[in-house]
Design a protein around this motif. Structure first.
Motif, PDB file in Angstrom:
ATOM      1  N   ALA A   1       7.220   2.132   6.203  1.00 16.65           N
ATOM      2  CA  ALA A   1       8.237   3.171   6.021  1.00 16.65           C
ATOM      3  C   ALA A   1       7.540   4.474   5.670  1.00 16.65           C
ATOM      4  O   ALA A   1       6.749   4.519   4.721  1.00 16.65           O
ATOM      5  CB  ALA A   1       9.217   2.787   4.925  1.00 16.65           C
ATOM      6  N   THR A   2       7.816   5.535   6.431  1.00 16.27           N
ATOM      7  CA  THR A   2       7.221   6.847   6.196  1.00 16.27           C
ATOM      8  C   THR A   2       8.338   7.872   6.056  1.00 16.27           C
ATOM      9  O   THR A   2       9.194   7.992   6.938  1.00 16.27           O
ATOM     10  CB  THR A   2       6.293   7.253   7.357  1.00 16.27           C
ATOM     11  OG1 THR A   2       5.291   6.240   7.530  1.00 16.27           O
ATOM     12  CG2 THR A   2       5.620   8.590   7.079  1.00 16.27           C
ATOM     13  N   VAL A   3       8.328   8.601   4.944  1.00 15.30           N
ATOM     14  CA  VAL A   3       9.379   9.584   4.679  1.00 15.30           C
ATOM     15  C   VAL A   3       8.744  10.893   4.241  1.00 15.30           C
ATOM     16  O   VAL A   3       7.589  10.919   3.794  1.00 15.30           O
ATOM     17  CB  VAL A   3      10.352   9.081   3.583  1.00 15.30           C
ATOM     18  CG1 VAL A   3      11.127   7.866   4.076  1.00 15.30           C
ATOM     19  CG2 VAL A   3       9.608   8.755   2.304  1.00 15.30           C
ATOM     20  N   PRO A   4       9.471  12.013   4.359  1.00 21.47           N
ATOM     21  CA  PRO A   4       8.925  13.299   3.894  1.00 21.47           C
ATOM     22  C   PRO A   4       8.619  13.266   2.393  1.00 21.47           C
ATOM     23  O   PRO A   4       9.387  12.707   1.610  1.00 21.47           O
ATOM     24  CB  PRO A   4      10.048  14.294   4.205  1.00 21.47           C
ATOM     25  CG  PRO A   4      10.858  13.645   5.282  1.00 21.47           C
ATOM     26  CD  PRO A   4      10.785  12.173   5.014  1.00 21.47           C
ATOM     27  N   ALA A   5       7.517  13.869   2.015  1.00 23.46           N
ATOM     28  CA  ALA A   5       7.105  13.903   0.606  1.00 23.46           C
ATOM     29  C   ALA A   5       7.782  15.077  -0.091  1.00 23.46           C
ATOM     30  O   ALA A   5       7.151  16.088  -0.441  1.00 23.46           O
ATOM     31  CB  ALA A   5       5.580  14.014   0.500  1.00 23.46           C
ATOM     32  N   ILE A   6       9.066  14.938  -0.330  1.00 17.93           N
ATOM     33  CA  ILE A   6       9.839  16.002  -0.969  1.00 17.93           C
ATOM     34  C   ILE A   6       9.546  15.988  -2.463  1.00 17.93           C
ATOM     35  O   ILE A   6       9.731  14.961  -3.119  1.00 17.93           O
ATOM     36  CB  ILE A   6      11.343  15.798  -0.719  1.00 17.93           C
ATOM     37  CG1 ILE A   6      11.614  15.691   0.785  1.00 17.93           C
ATOM     38  CG2 ILE A   6      12.160  16.923  -1.328  1.00 17.93           C
ATOM     39  CD1 ILE A   6      12.995  15.207   1.118  1.00 17.93           C
ATOM     40  N   PRO A   7       9.103  17.090  -3.009  1.00 14.36           N
ATOM     41  CA  PRO A   7       8.737  17.078  -4.439  1.00 14.36           C
ATOM     42  C   PRO A   7       9.955  16.909  -5.332  1.00 14.36           C
ATOM     43  O   PRO A   7      11.081  17.240  -4.962  1.00 14.36           O
ATOM     44  CB  PRO A   7       8.079  18.444  -4.646  1.00 14.36           C
ATOM     45  CG  PRO A   7       8.610  19.300  -3.550  1.00 14.36           C
ATOM     46  CD  PRO A   7       8.856  18.393  -2.387  1.00 14.36           C
ATOM     47  N   ALA A   8       9.718  16.400  -6.514  1.00 13.98           N
ATOM     48  CA  ALA A   8      10.809  16.207  -7.496  1.00 13.98           C
ATOM     49  C   ALA A   8      11.361  17.561  -7.908  1.00 13.98           C
ATOM     50  O   ALA A   8      10.629  18.546  -8.011  1.00 13.98           O
ATOM     51  CB  ALA A   8      10.289  15.447  -8.719  1.00 13.98           C
ATOM     52  N   GLY A   9      12.689  17.596  -8.128  1.00 18.34           N
ATOM     53  CA  GLY A   9      13.327  18.826  -8.572  1.00 18.34           C
ATOM     54  C   GLY A   9      13.448  19.889  -7.510  1.00 18.34           C
ATOM     55  O   GLY A   9      13.658  21.068  -7.818  1.00 18.34           O
TER      56      GLY A   9
ATOM     57  N   VAL B   1       4.895  10.509   2.623  1.00 16.70           N
ATOM     58  CA  VAL B   1       4.428   9.392   1.817  1.00 16.70           C
ATOM     59  C   VAL B   1       4.817   8.127   2.560  1.00 16.70           C
ATOM     60  O   VAL B   1       5.923   8.024   3.102  1.00 16.70           O
ATOM     61  CB  VAL B   1       5.033   9.440   0.394  1.00 16.70           C
ATOM     62  CG1 VAL B   1       6.549   9.408   0.443  1.00 16.70           C
ATOM     63  CG2 VAL B   1       4.505   8.295  -0.454  1.00 16.70           C
ATOM     64  N   ALA B   2       3.895   7.169   2.612  1.00 13.91           N
ATOM     65  CA  ALA B   2       4.119   5.965   3.403  1.00 13.91           C
ATOM     66  C   ALA B   2       3.963   4.730   2.531  1.00 13.91           C
ATOM     67  O   ALA B   2       3.129   4.687   1.618  1.00 13.91           O
ATOM     68  CB  ALA B   2       3.138   5.910   4.574  1.00 13.91           C
TER      69      ALA B   2
ATOM     70  N   THR C   1       0.855  -1.188   0.000  1.00 15.80           N
ATOM     71  CA  THR C   1       0.000   0.000   0.000  1.00 15.80           C
ATOM     72  C   THR C   1       0.891   1.238   0.000  1.00 15.80           C
ATOM     73  O   THR C   1       1.710   1.420   0.911  1.00 15.80           O
ATOM     74  CB  THR C   1      -0.915   0.030   1.235  1.00 15.80           C
ATOM     75  OG1 THR C   1      -1.716  -1.157   1.255  1.00 15.80           O
ATOM     76  CG2 THR C   1      -1.813   1.255   1.199  1.00 15.80           C
ATOM     77  N   LEU C   2       0.738   2.068  -1.013  1.00 16.14           N
ATOM     78  CA  LEU C   2       1.491   3.319  -1.121  1.00 16.14           C
ATOM     79  C   LEU C   2       0.523   4.467  -0.865  1.00 16.14           C
ATOM     80  O   LEU C   2      -0.447   4.639  -1.615  1.00 16.14           O
ATOM     81  CB  LEU C   2       2.121   3.440  -2.512  1.00 16.14           C
ATOM     82  CG  LEU C   2       2.954   4.702  -2.767  1.00 16.14           C
ATOM     83  CD1 LEU C   2       4.182   4.737  -1.863  1.00 16.14           C
ATOM     84  CD2 LEU C   2       3.375   4.769  -4.243  1.00 16.14           C
ATOM     85  N   SER C   3       0.786   5.265   0.184  1.00 17.60           N
ATOM     86  CA  SER C   3      -0.145   6.315   0.598  1.00 17.60           C
ATOM     87  C   SER C   3       0.522   7.683   0.453  1.00 17.60           C
ATOM     88  O   SER C   3       1.539   7.969   1.118  1.00 17.60           O
ATOM     89  CB  SER C   3      -0.569   6.103   2.061  1.00 17.60           C
ATOM     90  OG  SER C   3      -1.152   4.818   2.226  1.00 17.60           O
ATOM     91  N   TYR C   4      -0.070   8.519  -0.409  1.00 17.07           N
ATOM     92  CA  TYR C   4       0.409   9.887  -0.585  1.00 17.07           C
ATOM     93  C   TYR C   4      -0.384  10.801   0.339  1.00 17.07           C
ATOM     94  O   TYR C   4      -1.604  10.888   0.243  1.00 17.07           O
ATOM     95  CB  TYR C   4       0.234  10.342  -2.032  1.00 17.07           C
ATOM     96  CG  TYR C   4       1.214   9.728  -2.993  1.00 17.07           C
ATOM     97  CD1 TYR C   4       2.430  10.345  -3.267  1.00 17.07           C
ATOM     98  CD2 TYR C   4       0.916   8.524  -3.642  1.00 17.07           C
ATOM     99  CE1 TYR C   4       3.330   9.775  -4.167  1.00 17.07           C
ATOM    100  CE2 TYR C   4       1.809   7.957  -4.534  1.00 17.07           C
ATOM    101  CZ  TYR C   4       3.019   8.587  -4.787  1.00 17.07           C
ATOM    102  OH  TYR C   4       3.912   8.024  -5.670  1.00 17.07           O
TER     103      TYR C   4
END
Length: 409
Positions: free
Chosen positions: A396-404, A342-343, A334-337
Motif C-alpha cells: 500500500a502506497t499513499v501520499p505522505a501528507i504531513p500531520a496538521g 509512504v509505503a 516494512t514501512l518506508s518513508y
C-alpha cells in the motif's frame, strides 16, 4: 423597456394602418359639408374600399409586384378624380406617399412619390399658372413628399428593429427561464446524489471499521477459545488463553466504540505509526504464535491522521489474513518513508493463492476490498503479489501528507 417598446410598435402600426382611410374620409367630410355631391362621395368611398380590398384584407397581395402596380394605378386615378372635383383632396396624396414607402422597395418608392406628385398637380385646376410654376411645384412637392416619406420609412425601420429586438429578448428570457429551471432541477439532483454518496461513504467506513476491529477481534477470541478447549487439562495454559480472550474482547469493544465515534485507532492514540506497527505485530505474534518483524526505512515523521490510520488498518487486515489463510511460518512488515509517499509492505511465507480468485477487483473477500478502498480513498495505490505456495505480499502506497496539514478526506 420591452413593454414600452411594444407600445411604440403597436401605436405606429395602428397609425400607419389608419392613415389612408383618414386622409380619404376627412377631406370627404369637409367637401360634403360645404356641398352635398354624390359624385364626390362615390369615389371617396371607392378609394377607401379599394385600399381595404387590396391591402388591409389581404396583406399577402402586397408581395406581388403586378398586384401592387394595379393597386397604385387605380388608387392614383381615383385620387386624381377626387382632386379634380375638390382640391381639398390634395391631402389624400399624403396617404398615397405613405403607401409608396410601405409597399414599394428601395428607389421605387421615390419614383412612386414623383408619379403621385405629378398626378396631384395635373389634377388641380391650372388657370393662370405658367409651366415654370408647375415644374417648381412638382419639384417642391417631390422633395417635401420624399422627406416625409424618408421620415416615415425611418420610423418604420426603427419599429421593425424594435419588434425584432423585443422578440429576441423574449426568446432569450424564455431560454434563461428554462435554463434556470433546469439548473434548479440539476442542483436538486446533485444534492440528492451528494446525500446518497455521503450515506454510502459512511456505510463503507463503518463496514471497514467493523471488519478491521470487531471481526478480527472476534476471530482471535474464537481461536483462543478453541486452543483453551484443547488445553482444558492444563490449568495454567487454559488460564493464559482465557486472559488473552479477555484482552481481545476488551480491545474489540474499545475499537468498536472508537469506530462509531470515528476516532483514531487505539494503537495510534499515544504513539506514532512505527511504534503502533511494532505493538500490533507483537500482539498478533502472541495471539497467533507466528513471529512478525517490523522494519522502518527512511526518516520517520508524523503524518496526517488518515494516512497513519489507513496504513495501520492495512497492516492489521494483512496480519489477520495471514493468520486465517496463509499457514505462514513468519511475517515481515516494512514501512518506508520517502519524500512524497509512504509505503507499507506486508509479506508472509505462507501458502499463497491464485490472485484472480480473490482480487478485490474481481469480487474477492471484503478484507481485500476494504484495504483497497482505504488506500484509493487517499489517492494511493494498492497491490497484491502472490502465487500458490509462494507466500503473499500486500503493498500500500499513499501520499505522505504531513500531520496538521488541515487537508480533509
Amino acid at each position: 423597456m420591452v413593454i414600452a417598446g411594444d407600445a411604440v410598435v403597436s401605436r405606429w402600426d395602428r397609425v400607419q394602418a389608419a392613415v389612408p382611410y383618414l386622409l380619404v374620409l376627412i377631406p370627404a367630410v369637409f367637401a360634403l359639408l360645404r356641398e352635398w355631391r354624390p359624385e364626390v362621395l362615390a369615389p371617396a368611398l371607392f378609394a377607401a374600399a379599394w385600399h381595404w380590398l387590396m391591402v388591409t384584407s389581404h396583406p399577402a397581395r402586397t408581395s406581388r409586384p403586378a398586384l401592387v402596380t394595379v393597386y397604385f394605378v387605380v388608387l392614383l386615378a381615383t385620387v386624381g378624380t377626387l382632386v379634380r372635383l375638390d382640391t381639398v383632396f390634395t391631402v389624400t396624396g399624403i396617404g398615397v406617399f405613405v403607401q409608396c414607402f410601405a409597399l414599394l422597395p428601395g428607389w421605387w418608392a421615390y419614383g412612386g412619390v414623383a408619379v403621385t406628385v405629378g398626378v396631384l398637380i395635373a389634377s388641380r385646376p391650372q388657370t393662370g399658372r405658367t409651366p415654370s410654376e408647375l415644374f417648381l411645384s412638382f419639384v417642391v412637392g417631390v422633395v417635401v413628399a420624399s422627406t416625409v416619406g424618408l421620415i416615415i420609412h425611418t420610423i418604420a425601420d426603427q419599429s421593425e428593429k424594435r419588434r425584432t429586438m423585443i422578440a429576441q429578448l423574449r426568446e432569450t428570457g424564455a431560454k434563461l427561464a428554462a435554463l434556470a429551471e433546469e439548473n434548479v432541477s440539476l442542483q436538486a439532483q446533485l444534492l440528492i446524489r451528494a446525500r446518497e454518496a455521503g450515506v454510502l461513504g459512511e456505510r463503507q467506513r463503518m463496514a471497514r471499521e467493523i471488519h478491521d476491529t470487531l471481526a478480527q477481534g472476534l476471530t482471535g477470541i474464537l481461536t483462543q477459545l478453541e486452543a483453551a478447549d484443547e488445553a482444558l487439562g492444563d490449568v495454567p495454559a487454559t488460564r493464559s488463553r482465557l486472559d488473552t480472550v479477555r484482552a481481545l474482547a476488551r480491545e474489540s469493544l474499545t475499537e468498536a466504540r472508537r469506530s462509531v465515534q470515528a476516532l483514531r485507532p487505539a494503537p495510534l492514540d499515544e504513539a506514532q505509526l512505527p511504534a503502533a506497527l511494532h505493538d500490533v505485530a507483537a500482539r498478533w505474534s502472541r495471539s497467533s504464535g507466528v513471529p512478525a518483524s517490523v522494519t522502518v526505512t527512511g526518516e520517520a515523521r508524523p503524518l496526517h491522521t488518515e494516512v497513519e490510520a489507513t496504513l495501520l488498518r492495512v497492516a492489521q487486515e494483512a496480519l489477520a489474513n495471514a493468520a486465517k489463510h496463509a499457514s505462514a511460518g513468519r511475517v515481515g512488515l516494512t514501512l518506508s518513508y520517502m519524500e512524497d509517499v509512504v509505503a507499507l509492505d506486508v509479506r508472509d511465507d505462507g501458502s499463497g493463492f491464485v490472485p484472480e480468485e480473490t482480487n478485490p477487483l474481481n469480487g474477492g473477500g471484503f478484507g481485500l476490498v476494504a484495504m483497497q478502498q482505504r488506500v484509493t480513498r487517499l489517492a494511493g495505490t494498492f497491490a497484491i503479489e502472490t502465487a500458490p505456495g509462494q507466500g503473499t505480499g500486500v503493498s500500500a502506497t499513499v501520499p505522505a501528507i504531513p500531520a496538521g496539514s488541515g487537508r480533509g478526506w
